[in-house]
Design a protein around this motif. Structure first.
Motif, PDB file in Angstrom:
ATOM      1  N   PHE A  30       0.855  -1.184   0.000  1.00 11.27           N
ATOM      2  CA  PHE A  30       0.000   0.000   0.000  1.00 11.27           C
ATOM      3  C   PHE A  30       0.893   1.237   0.000  1.00 11.27           C
ATOM      4  O   PHE A  30       2.086   1.164   0.312  1.00 11.27           O
ATOM      5  N   THR A  31       0.293   2.393  -0.315  1.00 10.38           N
ATOM      6  CA  THR A  31       0.998   3.652  -0.099  1.00 10.38           C
ATOM      7  C   THR A  31       0.916   4.013   1.383  1.00 10.38           C
ATOM      8  O   THR A  31       0.000   3.576   2.097  1.00 10.38           O
ATOM      9  N   ARG A  32       1.861   4.824   1.848  1.00 11.92           N
ATOM     10  CA  ARG A  32       1.824   5.245   3.255  1.00 11.92           C
ATOM     11  C   ARG A  32       0.564   6.072   3.520  1.00 11.92           C
ATOM     12  O   ARG A  32      -0.026   6.008   4.611  1.00 11.92           O
ATOM     13  N   GLN A  33       0.149   6.833   2.517  1.00 16.98           N
ATOM     14  CA  GLN A  33      -1.059   7.657   2.679  1.00 16.98           C
ATOM     15  C   GLN A  33      -2.302   6.790   2.903  1.00 16.98           C
ATOM     16  O   GLN A  33      -3.162   7.122   3.728  1.00 16.98           O
ATOM     17  N   LYS A  34      -2.376   5.665   2.182  1.00 19.33           N
ATOM     18  CA  LYS A  34      -3.527   4.770   2.356  1.00 19.33           C
ATOM     19  C   LYS A  34      -3.531   4.163   3.746  1.00 19.33           C
ATOM     20  O   LYS A  34      -4.577   4.077   4.400  1.00 19.33           O
ATOM     21  N   VAL A  35      -2.351   3.752   4.223  1.00 21.32           N
ATOM     22  CA  VAL A  35      -2.259   3.189   5.569  1.00 21.32           C
ATOM     23  C   VAL A  35      -2.651   4.234   6.601  1.00 21.32           C
ATOM     24  O   VAL A  35      -3.366   3.943   7.567  1.00 21.32           O
ATOM     25  N   ASN A  36      -2.210   5.465   6.411  1.00 20.63           N
ATOM     26  CA  ASN A  36      -2.546   6.549   7.337  1.00 20.63           C
ATOM     27  C   ASN A  36      -4.052   6.777   7.401  1.00 20.63           C
ATOM     28  O   ASN A  36      -4.625   6.959   8.490  1.00 20.63           O
ATOM     29  N   ARG A  37      -4.716   6.741   6.227  1.00 19.55           N
ATOM     30  CA  ARG A  37      -6.181   6.938   6.200  1.00 19.55           C
ATOM     31  C   ARG A  37      -6.881   5.801   6.951  1.00 19.55           C
ATOM     32  O   ARG A  37      -7.854   6.028   7.687  1.00 19.55           O
ATOM     33  N   ILE A  38      -6.400   4.572   6.754  1.00 14.83           N
ATOM     34  CA  ILE A  38      -7.016   3.425   7.439  1.00 14.83           C
ATOM     35  C   ILE A  38      -6.862   3.560   8.948  1.00 14.83           C
ATOM     36  O   ILE A  38      -7.821   3.377   9.710  1.00 14.83           O
ATOM     37  N   ILE A  39      -5.643   3.871   9.406  1.00 15.67           N
ATOM     38  CA  ILE A  39      -5.398   4.000  10.843  1.00 15.67           C
ATOM     39  C   ILE A  39      -6.255   5.107  11.448  1.00 15.67           C
ATOM     40  O   ILE A  39      -6.813   4.962  12.543  1.00 15.67           O
TER      41      ILE A  39
END
Length: 315
Positions: A30-39
Motif C-alpha cells: 500500500f501507499t503510506r497515505q492509504k495506511v494513514n487513512r485506514i489508521i
C-alpha cells in the motif's frame, strides 16, 4: 468482511506490535497515505478503543508469529470451530473471501489442482474481470469421479467465475519416461504455456503431503515406490507438484524429469504466491513449503497454525 479483517490486523500491527506506517505499507504493498487513512478511521469504525476488538487474539498472535518466522507477507487464519476432520469448508470460505477482494483487473492468475483449490474456487462469487487471464500451471489429469479436482477444470472454473480467458497446459501431469518430457518440451504449444506461466501476477496453490493418503498417490500419479524414494531423499510435501524437504530445499528430486508443471524457478518470480492448506497430516509439508521461500500469503486453519507454531516453538 475481508476489508474489516485487514483493518483489524493493521490495528494490531500498529497499536500492539508498534509497527510504523511505512512498515505496514511495505508489507501490504500500500501507499503510506492509504495506511494513514485506514489508521485514522479505526476508532470511528469501532475497531480500536483501548484494545483491538472483534478478532480472535490467538489468531493474530499466530498470524504474526508465522509471518515473522517465515518472512512472508501475510498469514490469514480461518476458524475451524475445533472440527479437526472437517476444516475444509471454513478454510475454503475464508480463502474465497480474501480472493474476492484481492483479485483485481488485468491480473494473470496461475492455478494448480486438488481438493482444497476446488473447494475455494467453488465458493468464489461471479465477479466480472474480463481483462484477467487464468493459466493452468500443472499438466492435465485423467481423474474419474470428481472432475473438479483436475487442473484444467479448476482453471476453467476460475476463468468462468471471472468471465475471462483461460490458457490450458496440454501435457500429462506425469510421464513414465524422462525422454517423453524432453520431447514434449520441444513442442511450441508447451513452450507457449510456459511463457504464460512466467507472466503470472498471482499463483494460487494448495499444499500436498507426501504419504499414501495424498491426492497424488490416491489418484495414481505417484506409485508406492515413488513415495518411498522421495521420502528416503528427505521430501515431505509439494506445492504445485514441486516437492520440498522440511528445510525448503528441492534439489535432486528423482521425479523432476517426469513431472510437467511450473517449476520452483517460475514460482519464485511470481509476485503473489497464495497457498491454501490445512490438516494434521500436512504440518511438515506446510513448513517445508514456507521454508522454500516461494509463498507470499498463507491461508490456513487455526488448528494447523497452532500445530506449526508449537512444533517450531515460535509463539
Amino acid at each position: 468482511m475481508e476489508e474489516k479483517n485487514l483493518y483489524i490486523k493493521i490495528a494490531h500491527w500498529y497499536y500492539t506490535l508498534g509497527m510504523t506506517q511505512d512498515e505496514i505499507a511495505k508489507r501490504l504493498s500500500f501507499t503510506r497515505q492509504k495506511v494513514n487513512r485506514i489508521i485514522n478511521s479505526l476508532v470511528d469504525q469501532g475497531i480500536v478503543s483501548i484494545t483491538v476488538n472483534g478478532y480472535n487474539t490467538s489468531h493474530v498472535s499466530y498470524e504474526s508469529a508465522l509471518e515473522e518466522y517465515f518472512h512472508i507477507r501475510r498469514v490469514i487464519i480461518a476458524e475451524s470451530y475445533d472440527m479437526e476432520n472437517d476444516f475444509l469448508p471454513t478454510l475454503a470460505d475464508r480463502a474465497a473471501q480474501f480472493l474476492e477482494s484481492f483479485l483485481q483487473t488485468d491480473m494473470t492468475i496461475g492455478v494448480s489442482w486438488g481438493k482444497t483449490l476446488a473447494a475455494v474456487i467453488s465458493r468464489l462469487p461471479y465477479k466480472r474481470r474480463s481483462d484477467c487471464t487464468v493459466v493452468q500451471m500443472v499438466g492435465a489429469q485423467n481423474i474419474t469421479g470428481d472432475r473438479m479436482l483436475k487442473s484444467d477444470e479448476i482453471a476453467r472454473s476460475l476463468a468462468n467465475k471471472l468471465d475471462c480467458a483461460c490458457y490450458m497446459f496440454y501435457a500429462p501431469t506425469v510421464v513414465d519416461h524422462p525422454e517423453t518430457k524432453t520431447m514434449l518440451m520441444k513442442e511450441r504449444t508447451i513452450q507457449k504455456s510456459y511463457e504464460w506461466m512466467k507472466q503470472c501476477d498471482v499463483g494460487l496453490f494448495g499444499i500436498g503431503q507426501l504419504t499414501k493418503e495424498s491426492t497424488m498417490f490416491q489418484r495414481g500419479f505417484l506409485k508406492e515406490k515413488d513415495i518411498s524414494q522421495l521420502q528416503e531423499d528427505g521430501f515431505v510435501g509439494d506445492i504445485c507438484m514441486n516437492h520440498v524437504r522440511l528445510d525448503g530445499s528441492w534439489d535432486d528430486n528423482c521425479m523432476e524429469n517426469r513431472l510437467n508443471k511450473a517449476g520452483m524457478d517460475i514460482l519464485k518470480n511470481i509476485p503473489n504466491v497464495i497457498a491454501v492448506a490445512g490438516g494434521a497430516d500436512k504440518t511438515d509439508a506446510i513448513i517445508g513449503c514456507l521454508n522454500s521461500g516461494v509463498v507470499d500469503i498463507l491461508i490456513i486453519d487455526d488448528l494447523s497454525a497452532e500445530r506449526i507454531v508449537k512444533t517450531l516453538k515460535i509463539s
